[in-house]
Each structure stands twice: as structure tokens, then as C-alpha cells.
Design a protein around this motif. Structure first.
Motif, PDB file in Angstrom:
ATOM      1  N   ARG A  34       0.827  -1.200   0.000  1.00 60.38           N
ATOM      2  CA  ARG A  34       0.000   0.000   0.000  1.00 60.38           C
ATOM      3  C   ARG A  34       0.863   1.253   0.000  1.00 60.38           C
ATOM      4  NH1 ARG A  34      -4.347  -1.540   4.783  1.00 60.38           N
ATOM      5  NH2 ARG A  34      -5.255  -3.380   3.773  1.00 60.38           N
ATOM      6  N   PRO A  35       0.325   2.371  -0.533  1.00 61.20           N
ATOM      7  CA  PRO A  35       1.054   3.647  -0.431  1.00 61.20           C
ATOM      8  C   PRO A  35       1.197   4.049   1.032  1.00 61.20           C
ATOM      9  CG  PRO A  35      -0.742   3.780  -2.024  1.00 61.20           C
ATOM     10  CD  PRO A  35      -0.921   2.495  -1.294  1.00 61.20           C
ATOM     11  N   PHE A  36       2.151   4.908   1.304  1.00 57.26           N
ATOM     12  CA  PHE A  36       2.383   5.361   2.676  1.00 57.26           C
ATOM     13  C   PHE A  36       1.146   6.058   3.220  1.00 57.26           C
ATOM     14  CE2 PHE A  36       3.649   8.925   5.483  1.00 57.26           C
ATOM     15  CZ  PHE A  36       4.056   8.164   6.569  1.00 57.26           C
ATOM     16  N   ASP A  37       0.751   5.695   4.418  1.00 57.12           N
ATOM     17  CA  ASP A  37      -0.406   6.278   5.090  1.00 57.12           C
ATOM     18  C   ASP A  37       0.015   6.703   6.491  1.00 57.12           C
ATOM     19  OD1 ASP A  37      -2.770   6.976   6.259  1.00 57.12           O
ATOM     20  OD2 ASP A  37      -3.676   4.982   6.185  1.00 57.12           O
ATOM     21  N   ALA A  94      -1.695   5.072   9.487  1.00 59.28           N
ATOM     22  CA  ALA A  94      -1.605   3.628   9.705  1.00 59.28           C
ATOM     23  C   ALA A  94      -0.912   3.285  11.020  1.00 59.28           C
ATOM     24  CB  ALA A  94      -0.864   2.975   8.541  1.00 59.28           C
ATOM     25  N   VAL A  95      -0.123   4.215  11.538  1.00 56.16           N
ATOM     26  CA  VAL A  95       0.611   3.957  12.779  1.00 56.16           C
ATOM     27  C   VAL A  95      -0.273   4.135  14.012  1.00 56.16           C
ATOM     28  CG1 VAL A  95       1.401   6.327  13.224  1.00 56.16           C
ATOM     29  CG2 VAL A  95       2.837   4.397  13.913  1.00 56.16           C
ATOM     30  N   TYR A 140     -15.724  17.588   5.675  1.00 58.65           N
ATOM     31  CA  TYR A 140     -14.426  17.804   5.035  1.00 58.65           C
ATOM     32  C   TYR A 140     -13.300  17.856   6.066  1.00 58.65           C
ATOM     33  CZ  TYR A 140     -16.332  18.511   0.385  1.00 58.65           C
ATOM     34  OH  TYR A 140     -16.931  18.309  -0.824  1.00 58.65           O
ATOM     35  N   VAL A 141     -13.511  18.623   7.129  1.00 60.39           N
ATOM     36  CA  VAL A 141     -12.472  18.732   8.156  1.00 60.39           C
ATOM     37  C   VAL A 141     -12.191  17.367   8.775  1.00 60.39           C
ATOM     38  CG1 VAL A 141     -11.906  19.726  10.401  1.00 60.39           C
ATOM     39  CG2 VAL A 141     -12.956  21.158   8.646  1.00 60.39           C
ATOM     40  N   GLU A 142     -13.239  16.613   9.053  1.00 62.83           N
ATOM     41  CA  GLU A 142     -13.036  15.287   9.636  1.00 62.83           C
ATOM     42  C   GLU A 142     -12.303  14.360   8.670  1.00 62.83           C
ATOM     43  OE1 GLU A 142     -16.443  14.645  13.022  1.00 62.83           O
ATOM     44  OE2 GLU A 142     -16.866  13.887  11.009  1.00 62.83           O
ATOM     45  N   ALA A 143     -12.624  14.451   7.389  1.00 58.33           N
ATOM     46  CA  ALA A 143     -11.941  13.604   6.402  1.00 58.33           C
ATOM     47  C   ALA A 143     -10.447  13.884   6.396  1.00 58.33           C
ATOM     48  CB  ALA A 143     -12.531  13.841   5.014  1.00 58.33           C
ATOM     49  N   TYR A 144     -10.072  15.153   6.490  1.00 59.57           N
ATOM     50  CA  TYR A 144      -8.647  15.498   6.495  1.00 59.57           C
ATOM     51  C   TYR A 144      -7.992  15.114   7.818  1.00 59.57           C
ATOM     52  CZ  TYR A 144     -10.082  18.162   2.389  1.00 59.57           C
ATOM     53  OH  TYR A 144     -10.600  18.530   1.170  1.00 59.57           O
ATOM     54  N   LEU A 145      -8.718  15.268   8.915  1.00 60.80           N
ATOM     55  CA  LEU A 145      -8.156  14.893  10.218  1.00 60.80           C
ATOM     56  C   LEU A 145      -7.862  13.393  10.285  1.00 60.80           C
ATOM     57  CD1 LEU A 145     -10.345  17.009  12.686  1.00 60.80           C
ATOM     58  CD2 LEU A 145      -7.928  17.357  12.139  1.00 60.80           C
ATOM     59  N   ARG A 146      -8.637  12.599   9.562  1.00 63.09           N
ATOM     60  CA  ARG A 146      -8.415  11.145   9.578  1.00 63.09           C
ATOM     61  C   ARG A 146      -7.069  10.758   8.977  1.00 63.09           C
ATOM     62  NH1 ARG A 146     -13.873  11.131   7.741  1.00 63.09           N
ATOM     63  NH2 ARG A 146     -15.311  10.609   9.444  1.00 63.09           N
ATOM     64  N   THR A 147      -6.450  11.647   8.235  1.00 59.48           N
ATOM     65  CA  THR A 147      -5.158  11.323   7.622  1.00 59.48           C
ATOM     66  C   THR A 147      -3.992  11.558   8.572  1.00 59.48           C
ATOM     67  OG1 THR A 147      -4.761  13.550   6.706  1.00 59.48           O
ATOM     68  CG2 THR A 147      -6.095  12.030   5.388  1.00 59.48           C
ATOM     69  N   PHE A 148      -4.237  12.169   9.729  1.00 62.52           N
ATOM     70  CA  PHE A 148      -3.155  12.480  10.662  1.00 62.52           C
ATOM     71  C   PHE A 148      -2.874  11.294  11.581  1.00 62.52           C
ATOM     72  CE2 PHE A 148      -4.735  17.081  10.251  1.00 62.52           C
ATOM     73  CZ  PHE A 148      -3.874  17.326   9.201  1.00 62.52           C
ATOM     74  N   ALA A 149      -1.617  11.146  11.942  1.00 65.84           N
ATOM     75  CA  ALA A 149      -1.194   9.979  12.719  1.00 65.84           C
ATOM     76  C   ALA A 149      -1.766   9.970  14.130  1.00 65.84           C
ATOM     77  CB  ALA A 149       0.339   9.925  12.777  1.00 65.84           C
TER      78      ALA A 149
END
Length: 423
Positions: free
Chosen positions: A77-80, A83-84, A394-403
Motif C-alpha cells: 500500500r502507499p504510505f499512510d 496507519a501507525v 471535510y475537516v473530519e476527512a482530512y483529520l483522519r489522515t493524521f497519525a
């Protein structure tokens, strides 16, 4: 007889069949004789030569497409960054994004006291940081400094800007100097009424009037006087701010004062407005695609099924149901589709629609970044953002990408029954 090898010329070696890349010669290696040692050395030399030749061939054949060929064969998979999250050594930082209809658009009979069931649950959540849709003082001053590019900052934050400039003149400080001094005073702890009055004046000078309002609310009414950097005119302004009927004051500042926080953080953004299409271009899009108006106004079967018309904050009994609906996954999906994704599907909206969506995404990305920055010092703590409901998905979708961010369910928070909280 022992065999030795003689390499072919490089170009020939890389293009000739493998079996013909090296010519074996019948000759005895000097000093080795016909024994086992000599034969072993000869074969080792042959293998070494083959390895070198193959390496050279690969390097010569790499060419500009080699990286693409290598990438196409990668597995996984691409880096996420997120994921950590299951492996975090400590508990993740929690963020609760409370979406709502802006309270200044509520019916005239709306009363702030009706919000108490929601406010009680927000106090029970015990946020360490509270953010709002207001711009940060830093952005307000930046917009003012770049007025030739962004337009007059006063159209976004007129009172904030005029208050800031007056306080800066009184205190003989720039906005940035006032913010540095305010942050230092916040760290002091055990603030006296005089400290809080001075802190309020510093926040006003830093273009952070809602943080000043938090300080004003933390003062006893008898202590809200003109002293310690607060002028008589500023007393009137802060008293007026403390009575505003909007979510920044009536909810964010109120909860901050109640749970003992010193300030609010602005997550709102208008820097991205320069990326938006002109109002004339957007009017042309709506005229060309009349169905967009119904989508923007939620005049669709999906929205009418709720029905939203019965959820206008016109009675105390509507408060919880309105907040639950505005923070539901279904509302987020429907609203995002109606407001934004519909324009991406429209041929008539064309590039203008895509430009509008790009600016909207940029605005919400900046809001997510503001949250991440504000939560950096409170790793493992709790943050609260109070914002217009359209921003929430939208804000929640972007926050989900943070470790190190874990989203908190607003519906679950509203369904909870903390001690002392009304239904």
C-alpha cells in the motif's frame, strides 16, 4: 588443462547471448599448475567476471524508464501516516468536531439558555483546547497587510481589526508582540483579576477578541472595569462581545471559561478566498444549471424526508434533535454532495465549479492544519472545534489522515447522560 576467461568488448558483452559473453581459453594460469587449487581459482575468476559484467549491463540498460518499471512492480500500500495510529505508545489525541447552523441565523425567539443540554455535555468532555471558525489574529493581520492582494480584511473581521489597532496604539505593541506577551502570561497560572484584565487587552491587540472575551467571562462582574490596559471604550466593547448570540461566544467562549481555559484558537480561513471564482462567474453557473439552487437550499427528496423545516432552533425541544442531525454521517454525506460534489458532476458548471470546490477544499484543509497545530502541545489530550456544519465532513476527512488524531463521535456524545446534564 585449466581454463581462463577473456571478456568480450563491453558493447558486445551486453548484447551477445549469455553463453557467448566470455570466451574460454585453453591456457595454464602461471604458477598454479594443473592441481585442484588452480582449477578452483580459475572458476572463481570466471564467476567474478560474470557478476561484474551483469552489473554493468544492468546499469547500461537502466535508461529513463527504469524507475517507472521498478515502481510498477512494487507490492504493498502507499504510505499512510494514519496507519501507525493503532501502534501509538500513548493514547491518541481526541478531536470532537461539533457542526451546527450558525446561531446568528436562528429565529428571533431563540434563547441561548436552550443550549444548556449541549453545553453541559461539552463541559463533561473536558476539552484542553477549543477552536472556532473565527480567523486567528495572525491571519487577520496578514490579510490586512496584504489588502492589495486579498481585499479589505475588514469585510471578514471589521470589529476585530479596528479593536486590535486601537489596543495596539494604547499598549504600544504590535499584534505579534501582544500575542507573545499574552501567551507568556497564560503560562503563569494563578492569574489575578488585574492579570486577566491585562490579558484581555493583550488578546484584543493581538486580534484575538474572542480569547479576550474568555478572560472577561472569567472575571466577576464587579472586576470588569477600565484598568490594567483596558480602556473605558474597551470595557463597553468586551461587555458587548460577551453578550453576542453566536456559537463563538455563546458556546466556545462559555465552555472555555467554565472549564478553566485561558483562550480560544481560530481555525477559520479566508486566505483561500483568492482561489475562488468571482461571484459573477458563480451566478452564471447557477443560471446555467438551475438544479444547483435546489441542492444548495436542501430542497431535495432526501433532505425533505428529515424534515429540516421543522428543525430551525425555534424551540428548546428542537435543540438536541437539530444537533444530532447536523452531526450525523448522513447529513454530512448529503450536504457535501449537494454543496460541492454536485458541481463536479455538472458539465455546465465546468471549470468554475471545479475552481469553487478547490477553494473550499483548501479552506477546510487549512482548518484541519490549525487543529493539528493547536493539538501539538496537548498530545493525548482533547480538542473541540465548533464550526458550521458544512465544514464538518471535510475537516473530519482530512483529520483522519493524521497519525495522532482520533475523532470523537458527536452523536454518541449527545446521547450520553453525564451527571447533571438534562436530556
Amino acid at each position: 588443462m585449466l581454463f581462463s576467461y577473456k571478456p568480450l568488448p563491453f558493447a558486445t558483452a551486453c548484447t551477445a547471448p549469455f553463453s557467448g559473453r566470455y570466451r574460454l581459453h585453453n591456457q595454464i594460469k602461471p604458477g598454479l599448475g594443473p592441481g585442484l587449487l588452480g582449477r578452483r581459482a580459475a572458476w572463481q575468476g570466471l564467476l567474478a567476471g560474470l557478476v561484474l559484467a551483469l552489473s554493468a549491463c544492468k546499469a547500461n540498460q537502466a535508461g529513463p524508464g527504469a524507475a517507472a518499471r521498478l515502481a510498477s512492480t512494487e507490492v504493498g500500500r502507499p504510505f499512510d501516516p494514519a496507519a501507525v495510529r493503532p501502534q501509538l505508545a500513548l493514547a491518541p489525541t481526541q478531536v470532537l468536531v461539533l457542526g451546527l447552523t450558525h446561531l446568528d441565523t436562528a429565529p428571533a425567539n431563540f434563547q441561548v439558555s436552550w443550549l444548556e443540554p449541549v453545553l453541559c455535555r461539552l463541559r463533561a468532555y473536558k476539552p484542553d483546547v477549543i477552536l472556532t471558525e473565527a480567523m486567528s489574529g495572525e491571519q487577520v493581520m496578514a490579510l490586512d497587510a496584504y489588502a492589495a492582494y486579498h481585499g479589505t480584511a475588514g469585510r471578514y473581521a471589521g470589529p476585530t481589526l479596528s479593536m486590535a489597532k486601537a489596543a495596539q496604539a494604547d499598549l504600544k505593541l504590535t499584534a505579534s508582540q501582544a500575542l507573545v506577551e499574552a501567551n507568556s502570561l497564560c503560562q503563569k497560572g494563578g492569574l489575578t483579576p488585574a492579570n486577566r484584565r491585562h490579558l484581555a487587552s493583550l488578546f484584543v491587540a493581538a486580534a484575538e477578541p474572542f480569547s479576550a472575551t474568555v478572560q472577561w467571562m472569567r472575571l466577576a462582574p464587579a472586576e470588569r472595569i477600565a484598568a490594567d490596559g483596558v480602556s473605558p471604550a474597551l470595557v463597553k466593547t468586551l461587555n458587548s462581545f460577551a453578550g453576542l448570540r453566536n456559537e463563538i461566544v455563546s458556546m466556545a467562549a462559555r465552555v472555555a471559561a467554565d472549564v478553566g481555559l485561558e483562550r480560544l484558537y481560530g481555525a477559520g480561513d479566508h486566505l483561500s478566498d483568492v482561489a475562488s471564482p468571482s461571484s459573477e462567474a458563480m451566478k452564471a453557473v447557477v443560471a446555467a444549471e438551475p438544479g444547483l439552487t435546489d441542492l444548495f437550499n436542501h430542497n431535495t427528496p432526501e433532505f425533505r424526508a428529515v424534515p429540516e423545516e421543522a428543525m430551525k432552533l425555534a424551540a428548546a425541544s428542537e435543540i438536541m434533535s437539530v444537533f444530532k442531525w447536523k452531526n450525523s454521517l448522513r447529513f454530512g454525506r448529503l450536504d457535501a454532495d449537494a454543496q460541492c460534489q454536485s458541481m463536479l458532476r455538472s458539465d455546465k458548471a465546468g471549470r468554475t465549479g471545479r475552481q469553487w470546490v478547490a477553494a473550499w477544499e483548501a479552506q477546510n484543509l487549512r482548518m484541519a492544519v490549525a487543529i493539528r497545530e493547536a493539538t501539538a502541545p496537548i498530545a493525548g489530550g482533547r480538542a473541540l472545534l465548533i464550526v458550521g456544519a458544512a465544514h464538518k465532513p471535510y475537516v473530519e476527512a482530512y483529520l483522519r489522515t493524521f497519525a495522532d488524531v482520533e475523532l470523537v463521535s458527536v452523536p454518541a456524545m449527545l446521547e450520553a447522560k453525564p451527571a447533571g446534564c438534562a436530556e
